[in-house]
Design an enzyme around this catalytic site. Structure first.
Site, short mmCIF file in Angstrom:
data_model
loop_
_atom_site.label_atom_id
_atom_site.label_comp_id
_atom_site.label_asym_id
_atom_site.label_seq_id
_atom_site.Cartn_x
_atom_site.Cartn_y
_atom_site.Cartn_z
N GLN A 167 0.78 -1.49 0.16
CA GLN A 167 -0.45 0.12 -0.12
C GLN A 167 0.66 1.24 -0.13
OE1 GLN A 167 -2.58 -0.56 3.20
NE2 GLN A 167 -3.66 -1.89 1.93
N ASP A 313 -2.08 -11.76 4.78
CA ASP A 313 -3.28 -11.98 5.22
C ASP A 313 -3.83 -12.77 5.19
OD1 ASP A 313 -3.81 -9.54 4.53
OD2 ASP A 313 -4.46 -9.34 2.34
#
Ligand code: S3P
Length: 426
Positions: A167, A313
């Protein structure tokens, strides 16, 4: 919403899963900065990517959604216009961090807001590089949303990121689109490279040499037709579910197998899972394939170092696999888990214990011994989509029924998850 889940005999079927969340965010933003129409098929159906679409629309870019097909009429790099109100990223760290890059370079001011969870997640990791590029951003306590961004002209930088975060890399590269010259991002570990692949697809010039990515500014991006692969991180719940329920056999179609994400498959194979990849092909520069998974005995394993970043994740659902494996699961070097949608070290361990499974918490991970039995209990998503889904999977291997509180959190990335899981019972 509460969800009650009964143990499963076995799972079978052939499934189509929603489009990849990471790739959908990137396609939406780049399409909005490209010249002309983009049509994006199999766009992620979850709330997160729709937050990005909402922000893009609020920036004056026409967006239309028909099922999983999204059409975006881009107006080029300088086509965004001043939003009439705050830009709401909802629960999505990707939406906020990625949009902040281009917003910092606009000739207008804007304010990015998020829900309670997102407003507690660190934004200094993007404020710092953007400020070096000349951005002016005010944040609560210097590091939390809301982010008030006073747009201005930015300059290219050579940035060595202290965090391994795709990100952050994406935020800097998207800001670099607006700068003259080359923007360079150096990562401590290689992270997912969907931005780099997507930038190339839209026509940008980008080079990648190991952990160094260089983007040439002010490219002409052109709208295009794209198809998003099915999400490997969503597939993870079904891969683990079929692996831990003996006698199961599932086929997951058209799953994104980008090597910067597919450490999951290597890990599952090393943990003893039985997975076959068939029908490999490339779509818009991303590899995809069908995954065939069969239930059976599992060894378990260890996640540390670069693997922790690559599996960040999927760790909640891998904890579930660890508990029923022979050797259990040890997770280290994963303190990033503490700043996800929830503190996932705390929420995973809390739910494991509620289901009668012992686990030890550490500052940067946890250990779950193997050969344990889940007992049906009341667990909580704590408002975190991956926690809700991970424990729905645990419920399949439990003795007795499991109640998941705040189960609706799953729809952030996977609307229809529970229904699809139920449809696999045989
Ligand atoms: C993402 C990067 C990862 C991941 C998140 C999606 C992305 O976050 O956890 O779900 O799409 O770039 P970080 O960049 O914070 O590690």
């Amino acid at each position: 919403m509460q969800k009650i889940i009964q143990p499963a005999g076995q799972l079978s079927g052939s499934l189509d899963l929603p489009g990849d969340k990471s790739i959908s965010h990137r396609y939406a933003i780049l399409a909005s900065l490209a010249e002309g129409r983009s049509v994006i098929r199999n766009f992620a159906t979850g709330a997160d990517c729709h937050s990005t679409l909402g922000c893009v629309g609020a920036l004056g870019i026409p967006v239309s959604v028909e099922g999983a097909t999204v059409t975006i009429e881009g107006r080029g790099l300088d086509g965004w216009t001043r939003p009439g109100s705050d830009l709401d990223a909802g629960n999505s760290g990707s939406a906020m961090r990625m949009l902040a890059g281009p917003l910092a370079a606009q000739p207008f001011s804007s304010c990015l807001i998020g829900d309670e969870s997102l407003s507690r997640r660190p934004m200094d990791r993007i404020i710092e590089p953007l400020s070096r590029m000349g951005a002016l951003i005010e944040a609560r306590e210097g590091r939390f949303a809301p982010l008030s961004i006073e747009g201005r002209s930015l300059h290219a930088i050579d940035y060595a990121s202290p965090v391994a975060s795709a990100q952050v890399k994406t935020c800097v590269l998207l800001a670099g689109l607006f700068c003259e010259g080359d923007t360079v991002v150096r990562e401590p570990m290689r992270t997912r490279d969907h931005t780099e692949i997507a930038l190339r697809e839209f026509g940008a010039s980008i080079t990648i040499a190991r952990r160094v990515t260089t983007l040439t500014g002010r490219p002409a991006l052109t709208g295009r037709e794209l198809t998003v692969p099915a999400d490997l991180s969503s597939a993870a719940f079904f891969l683990v579910a079929a692996s831990i329920v003996p006698g199961s056999h599932l086929v997951l179609r058209g799953i994104g197998l980008n090597p910067s994400r597919s450490a999951l498959l290597d890990f599952l194979l090393s943990a003893g899972a039985s997975i076959r990849i068939v029908n490999m092909e490339h779509v818009n520069g991303e590899p995809i394939g069908d995954l065939e998974v069969t239930g059976g005995a599992l060894r378990g394993g260890e996640i540390s170092g670069e693997l922790a970043a690559a599996l960040i994740d999927e760790i909640p659902v891998l904890a579930v696999l660890g508990a029923v494996s022979d050797q259990g699961l040890a997770v280290r070097d994963a303190k990033e888990l503490r700043v996800k949608e929830t503190d996932r070290i705390a929420t995973v361990v809390a739910n494991l214990r509620r289901m009668g499974v012992s686990a030890d918490e550490a500052p940067d991970g946890f250990t779950v011994p193997g050969r344990q039995q889940f007992r049906g209990a009341t667990v909580d998503s704590f408002g975190d989509h991956r926690i809700a889904m991970a424990f729905a999977v645990a419920a399949l291997r439990a003795e007795g029924e499991t109640v998941i509180e705040n189960a609706e959190a799953a729809s952030v990335s996977f609307p229809g998850f529970y229904e699809l899981l139920e449809s696999c019972r045989s």
